[in-house]
Structure formats: structure tokens, C-alpha cells
Scaffold this motif. Sequence first.
Motif, PDB file in Angstrom:
ATOM      1  N   THR A  15       0.829  -1.205   0.000  1.00 13.99           N
ATOM      2  CA  THR A  15       0.000   0.000   0.000  1.00 13.99           C
ATOM      3  C   THR A  15       0.861   1.253   0.000  1.00 13.99           C
ATOM      4  OG1 THR A  15      -1.781  -1.155   1.174  1.00 13.99           O
ATOM      5  CG2 THR A  15      -1.800   1.254   1.245  1.00 13.99           C
ATOM      6  N   HIS A  16       1.892   1.260   0.827  1.00 15.91           N
ATOM      7  CA  HIS A  16       2.785   2.415   0.919  1.00 15.91           C
ATOM      8  C   HIS A  16       3.449   2.700  -0.426  1.00 15.91           C
ATOM      9  CE1 HIS A  16       6.249   4.857   2.231  1.00 15.91           C
ATOM     10  NE2 HIS A  16       5.527   5.139   3.311  1.00 15.91           N
ATOM     11  N   SER A  17       3.943   1.657  -1.085  1.00 16.33           N
ATOM     12  CA  SER A  17       4.652   1.845  -2.354  1.00 16.33           C
ATOM     13  C   SER A  17       3.707   2.194  -3.496  1.00 16.33           C
ATOM     14  CB  SER A  17       5.446   0.586  -2.706  1.00 16.33           C
ATOM     15  OG  SER A  17       6.521   0.402  -1.819  1.00 16.33           O
ATOM     16  N   ILE A  18       2.555   1.549  -3.546  1.00 18.73           N
ATOM     17  CA  ILE A  18       1.633   1.794  -4.655  1.00 18.73           C
ATOM     18  C   ILE A  18       1.064   3.209  -4.576  1.00 18.73           C
ATOM     19  CG2 ILE A  18      -0.613   1.056  -3.760  1.00 18.73           C
ATOM     20  CD1 ILE A  18       0.849  -0.306  -6.996  1.00 18.73           C
ATOM     21  N   GLU A  19       0.826   3.696  -3.351  1.00 17.60           N
ATOM     22  CA  GLU A  19       0.367   5.075  -3.195  1.00 17.60           C
ATOM     23  C   GLU A  19       1.465   6.061  -3.580  1.00 17.60           C
ATOM     24  OE1 GLU A  19      -1.068   5.308   0.814  1.00 17.60           O
ATOM     25  OE2 GLU A  19      -3.014   4.401   0.305  1.00 17.60           O
ATOM     26  N   ALA A  20       2.728   5.705  -3.286  1.00 19.16           N
ATOM     27  CA  ALA A  20       3.852   6.562  -3.687  1.00 19.16           C
ATOM     28  C   ALA A  20       3.966   6.614  -5.209  1.00 19.16           C
ATOM     29  CB  ALA A  20       5.150   6.038  -3.067  1.00 19.16           C
ATOM     30  N   ILE A  21       3.756   5.475  -5.860  1.00 20.09           N
ATOM     31  CA  ILE A  21       3.800   5.437  -7.324  1.00 20.09           C
ATOM     32  C   ILE A  21       2.726   6.342  -7.915  1.00 20.09           C
ATOM     33  CG2 ILE A  21       3.302   3.955  -9.322  1.00 20.09           C
ATOM     34  CD1 ILE A  21       4.793   1.693  -7.826  1.00 20.09           C
ATOM     35  N   ALA A  22       1.511   6.246  -7.387  1.00 21.19           N
ATOM     36  CA  ALA A  22       0.416   7.086  -7.881  1.00 21.19           C
ATOM     37  C   ALA A  22       0.728   8.565  -7.688  1.00 21.19           C
ATOM     38  CB  ALA A  22      -0.886   6.714  -7.170  1.00 21.19           C
ATOM     39  N   GLU A  23       1.337   8.902  -6.562  1.00 17.92           N
ATOM     40  CA  GLU A  23       1.690  10.295  -6.282  1.00 17.92           C
ATOM     41  C   GLU A  23       2.791  10.780  -7.229  1.00 17.92           C
ATOM     42  OE1 GLU A  23       3.481  12.870  -2.523  1.00 17.92           O
ATOM     43  OE2 GLU A  23       2.318  11.044  -2.131  1.00 17.92           O
ATOM     44  N   TRP A 146       7.881  -1.890  -4.511  1.00 18.40           N
ATOM     45  CA  TRP A 146       8.921  -1.007  -3.969  1.00 18.40           C
ATOM     46  C   TRP A 146      10.056  -0.808  -4.975  1.00 18.40           C
ATOM     47  CZ3 TRP A 146      14.163  -1.395  -2.875  1.00 18.40           C
ATOM     48  CH2 TRP A 146      14.709  -0.312  -2.174  1.00 18.40           C
ATOM     49  N   VAL A 147      10.502  -1.888  -5.604  1.00 12.62           N
ATOM     50  CA  VAL A 147      11.599  -1.772  -6.569  1.00 12.62           C
ATOM     51  C   VAL A 147      11.189  -0.867  -7.721  1.00 12.62           C
ATOM     52  CG1 VAL A 147      13.023  -3.023  -8.238  1.00 12.62           C
ATOM     53  CG2 VAL A 147      12.640  -3.982  -5.960  1.00 12.62           C
ATOM     54  N   HIS A 148       9.964  -1.021  -8.212  1.00 11.41           N
ATOM     55  CA  HIS A 148       9.528  -0.182  -9.329  1.00 11.41           C
ATOM     56  C   HIS A 148       9.241   1.254  -8.890  1.00 11.41           C
ATOM     57  CE1 HIS A 148       9.868  -3.298 -12.171  1.00 11.41           C
ATOM     58  NE2 HIS A 148       8.893  -4.045 -11.680  1.00 11.41           N
ATOM     59  N   GLU A 149       8.855   1.432  -7.633  1.00 11.48           N
ATOM     60  CA  GLU A 149       8.779   2.803  -7.101  1.00 11.48           C
ATOM     61  C   GLU A 149      10.154   3.463  -7.191  1.00 11.48           C
ATOM     62  OE1 GLU A 149       8.617   5.182  -2.887  1.00 11.48           O
ATOM     63  OE2 GLU A 149       7.857   3.116  -2.909  1.00 11.48           O
ATOM     64  N   GLN A 150      11.192   2.718  -6.823  1.00  7.41           N
ATOM     65  CA  GLN A 150      12.552   3.264  -6.888  1.00  7.41           C
ATOM     66  C   GLN A 150      12.982   3.519  -8.336  1.00  7.41           C
ATOM     67  OE1 GLN A 150      14.239   4.410  -4.272  1.00  7.41           O
ATOM     68  NE2 GLN A 150      12.427   3.834  -3.079  1.00  7.41           N
ATOM     69  N   ASP A 151      12.582   2.645  -9.261  1.00  8.26           N
ATOM     70  CA  ASP A 151      12.856   2.888 -10.684  1.00  8.26           C
ATOM     71  C   ASP A 151      12.281   4.231 -11.115  1.00  8.26           C
ATOM     72  OD1 ASP A 151      14.198   0.471 -11.179  1.00  8.26           O
ATOM     73  OD2 ASP A 151      12.348  -0.586 -11.697  1.00  8.26           O
ATOM     74  N   VAL A 169      11.047  -5.307   3.125  1.00 10.97           N
ATOM     75  CA  VAL A 169      10.633  -6.506   2.386  1.00 10.97           C
ATOM     76  C   VAL A 169      11.653  -6.810   1.298  1.00 10.97           C
ATOM     77  CG1 VAL A 169       8.862  -7.524   0.897  1.00 10.97           C
ATOM     78  CG2 VAL A 169       8.181  -6.134   2.866  1.00 10.97           C
ATOM     79  N   ALA A 170      12.080  -5.765   0.567  1.00 14.35           N
ATOM     80  CA  ALA A 170      13.061  -5.948  -0.504  1.00 14.35           C
ATOM     81  C   ALA A 170      14.376  -6.488   0.039  1.00 14.35           C
ATOM     82  CB  ALA A 170      13.287  -4.620  -1.229  1.00 14.35           C
TER      83      ALA A 170
END
Length: 274
Positions: A15-23, A146-151, A169-170
Motif C-alpha cells: 500500500t505504501h509503495s503503490i500510493e507513492a507510485i500514484a503520487e 517497492w523496486v519499481h517505485e525506486q525505478d 521486504v526488498a
Amino acid sequence: MTVHPSLQNYADAWTHSIEAIAELVGPLVEGEWNRATPCPGWSVRDIVSHVIGMECEMLGDPRPIHSLPRDLYHVQSEFARYMEMQVDVRRHHTAPEMTSELEYTMIRRARQLRNENRSPDTLMRAPLGAEQTVEVAYRMRAFDAWVHEQDLRTALNKPGNLDSPGAYVARDVLLQGLPKVVAKEAGAPANSAVVFDVHGPLEFLRTVRVDSDGRGSIDGSPSLGPLVTLAMDWETYYRLACGRVRATAVPDRIKVDGDTELAAAILREFAVTP
């Protein structure tokens, strides 16, 4: 019902990462969606397409019927072809189409998480028709997000969240592959030890030990006489382990003590993601 306790950390990290991606992608103008990312062959649009596609598969949606072009140089395996399908089918989608589909998919997945009542060891479909447990699926979606958020952060020059729930997790997922890298791929000798000292936003020390039969194991205890000690920051560690960069490109960010030939072999085989 709510998510099972052993799944909750993965659900929270996802949830944390997917919301960051959307933002991150919400404000982008059309041209910014075409920016290259550290993930080989994929643009910002492609990363978001992949995330949407994988979440749709978690929801049980049918996979798209689509023929891939023959000139995709980064598609070198059946696994890569499988992953590319959800990406290529969205390559001509506009920015509003991408953001709206991402938002709708997030809403559906959040509802799925709230209503999750399967046991963590329940088997479910995995990529390429294999099977995996619900727990493994949750863990890998949290890792992947998370990895794709970092990408995306790298591509858009917006660093952050290197110590978020997804980062932990990563770390654990990537460390699982380390004994094989050291013992099998790099060929560390029997009865030896290699220490990894990682600093930065996420700090840890791990020792990979190779037993008399050449099998590797990992623990958090230091070794008194390691053959090699590799020290680096967490960002460099995850980028190497995820195949986002080669050690030869960032020599100033890696400190090697001990057997330099073995260290070079380990760093050469460091990537553990497909």
C-alpha cells in the motif's frame, strides 16, 4: 475479514509503495511518461503498465490477448515475454488513461486486501501457470512495487523511501538469493565466509558461510576471518541485486577487503532478480 496477521506487513508495504507510485506519476505531462528508467527496456509508462498488469492478475482478471513485436531487445526469455504482455498492450495509452487505470486498480486491490480471508499457505496461480502460496504472492507484490517505485524515483529524479516498509521486504527478498550467488555462482571455496556490510538509510550486516559440501547459508553474525568483506550503501546494494547497475559502473561506492578475485566474481553475479 481482515488480512491475516502474517500477510499484514506485506499488505502495508504494498500500500505504501503503490500510493507513492500514484503520487509520483499523477502530475506527469505526456512526454514524461516516455522517460527511460533503470529497468532495462522500460519507460515510466512501461513500469506503471507492469504494476497495473500484475495487480490485475492478483485480482484474477484475464490476461490480454496480444502479439508482442519481434524487435524488443530486452525480452530474452519466456518469463520476460510473460511480463512484457501487460506492458506492450498499454504502450500507446495516454497519461490520463494510465493514471485512471492505476487509480481504479488500486481501489479494487485495496478492497481485495480488506476482504482477504484465505490462509497464507493457500495455493494460487503464479506467472507462467505455476503455483505459489498467498503469502509468497503478497511478499513478491510488495517487493515488486517497492523496486519499481525506486525505478520511477530514479527516472524522475525524486529520491525517497529507501527506508520505507517496502525497503525491508526488498532487503529480505534479496538476501534470500545471496547464498547462491556466493557459493554457486561465484564459486566461493568450501569452509569460507563472505561478509556484507551495508550502511545508509537501511543498515545491516550479513555473513554468507560456505560449508564443507559447498552449500551456502546466511546469518547475521560477524565472521572472524572472512575471505572477503564487501561494504556498500543500501541504494547500491539493491540496485546491484536488482540488476539496475553493474559493479563496474559504481566502483567508488563499493569497498572490497580480502580476496579481490572472489569479490569480483560475487559482484559480477550479484543480480538475483529475473
